[in-house]
Design an enzyme around this catalytic site. Structure first.
Site, mmCIF file in Angstrom:
data_model
loop_
_atom_site.group_PDB
_atom_site.id
_atom_site.type_symbol
_atom_site.label_atom_id
_atom_site.label_comp_id
_atom_site.label_asym_id
_atom_site.label_seq_id
_atom_site.Cartn_x
_atom_site.Cartn_y
_atom_site.Cartn_z
ATOM 1 N N ARG A 358 0.992 -1.132 -0.129
ATOM 2 C CA ARG A 358 -0.079 0.034 -0.054
ATOM 3 C C ARG A 358 0.813 1.300 0.243
ATOM 4 N NH1 ARG A 358 -3.061 -3.176 -1.589
ATOM 5 N NH2 ARG A 358 -5.014 -3.896 -0.485
ATOM 6 N N LYS A 393 -6.038 2.100 1.394
ATOM 7 C CA LYS A 393 -7.136 1.157 1.247
ATOM 8 C C LYS A 393 -6.878 -0.316 2.101
ATOM 9 C CE LYS A 393 -8.762 -1.980 -2.409
ATOM 10 N NZ LYS A 393 -8.485 -2.157 -3.887
#
Length: 407
Positions: A358, A393
């Site tokens: 991420r 996310k």
């Protein structure tokens, strides 16, 4: 002469010939040449005793031509016929010579060389035929050995001829056995060298797939290889602009470009003693602190990240139309292990891996994006720019930091 002998030895061997069968064919060709030479070498004795050995002389000529026919038969790929001619000719010859002159000259002992040749000159590829030939040779030997008890030789040779014939036969048997032993020893050494070369190649390929420590475990254990590492660092790097550039280039140039970039990254990872895990398309994954644990895993992987960014800026950005690198790093516990039995791979799992990924996907081109964990470990060594809280996310709000490696 050597080139001719090699050409003769390989008569009947093609690229499609199985390697085991090829060895038998070559040995038959070479032994046919040796046996033919021994027959020729025996002819002067028959000439010297011409008045009593004229018939033997002509028989030797006939046997010589039949024995040599093994080579053209192989060249015509008549392998079974060649095998039979190669072995039945000496069996028949030994039987005829013994019936004519008796067993006093030790001629029946040549059956030993026939049995040896039956096994080593293609017998493994034709086991039933080999066993029949060996049984025939053995039965013929027994018959000839005990024949003298029941029948007299057809030709009464002089004691002097028998004496010299025994010497030539002894010499021939030793020569044949020496030649066969030398050939077998050479083939064994060659096979050992080939096995060692293949083992080295396999070792090299295995080490290209797995870390050395994991490869050693895999070779000596069939259990599942998995281990938890409480302290490790994971780096993900992605080549920004690669998708657009690759759409403009031929496939081979795309692969060559990626290969060149990743080769340089591999060299850097090796330089810093880190473990490349895998490539995923144009993404590159590296880990520190495993499989060999190290306390400076975070520092080491960050030094690698700086070197990768500088390499991209100094070399590949100019060479490949403005390519840039986006890097994300996170430190924490991971589980590492080997999965699969076909095309198996050493891989990592856990929240640390997902978070590092991420960081890369939410990162900035040309910079290194790190988590609070990494920042706290490195803030006294490097100057970071706080990026604030980002909605990552699968993670929610996270405070992250950026570092720009200046070339």
């Amino acid at each position: 002469m050597q080139r001719w002998f090699e050409k003769m030895s390989n008569a009947g061997v093609t690229p499609e010939t199985p390697w085991r069968e090829a060895k038998g064919i070559r040995l038959r060709n070479r032994l046919a040449f040796v046996v033919g030479g021994l027959l020729i070498g025996n002819m002067p004795l028959q000439i010297l005793f011409w008045h009593e050995a004229e018939l033997i002389f002509y028989l030797l000529i006939g046997q010589m031509f039949i024995q040599f026919s093994t080579i053209p038969l192989n060249s015509k790929r008549q392998y079974v016929f060649s095998y039979l001619v190669f072995l039945l000719t000496p069996i028949t010859g030994v039987a005829v010579y013994t019936v004519l002159g008796g067993s006093a000259s030790n001629i029946p002992l040549f059956m030993l060389t026939v049995i040896m040749a039956a096994y080593f000159s293609g017998g493994n590829e034709m086991p039933r035929l080999r066993n029949i030939v060996v049984l025939l040779a053995f039965v013929t030997f027994l018959f000839l050995e005990f024949m003298s008890f029941y029948m007299e030789p057809i030709i009464s040779f002089s004691p002097m001829y028998i004496k010299w014939l025994r010497h030539t036969i002894d010499f021939g048997m030793v020569t044949f056995a020496f030649g066969l032993t030398f050939y077998i020893a050479r083939e064994i050494r060659k096979s050992d060298d080939e096995i060692e070369a293949e083992r080295t190649k396999s070792e090299k390929l295995l080490l290209n797939v797995l870390p050395a420590a994991i490869a050693a475990q895999l070779k000596h254990s069939e259990r599942v290889i998995a281990e938890r590492y409480e302290e490790s660092s994971v780096l993900f790097a992605d080549i920004a602009g690669f998708t657009v550039l690759s759409s403009k280039l031929p496939p081979d140039e795309v692969v060559q470009m990626l290969d060149e970039v990743f080769r340089e990254f591999d060299a850097l990872a090796g330089k810093f003693g880190l473990e490349k895990i895998k490539t995923i398309g144009d993404a590159y994954m590296v880990a520190a602190g495993l499989p060999e644990r190290r306390h400076d895993h975070c520092e080491a992987i960050f030094d690698l990240a700086i070197a990768m960014q500088k390499l991209m800026q100094q070399k590949f950005s100019k060479k490949f139309d403005g390519l840039e690198l986006r890097i994300g790093i996170h430190s924490g516990p991971v589980v590492a292990g080997v999965i699969g039995t076909v095309k198996f791979a050493y891989d990592l799992w856990g929240d640390t891996v997902n978070t590092a990924s991420r960081m890369e996907s939410h990162g900035v081109t040309g910079q290194i994006h790190v988590t609070e964990t990494v920042y706290q470990r490195l803030k006294n060594r490097h100057r970071f720019k706080e990026r604030g809280e980002l909605d990552i996310k699968g993670k929610g709000l996270m405070k992250t930091y950026l570092f720009e490696a200046v070339a």
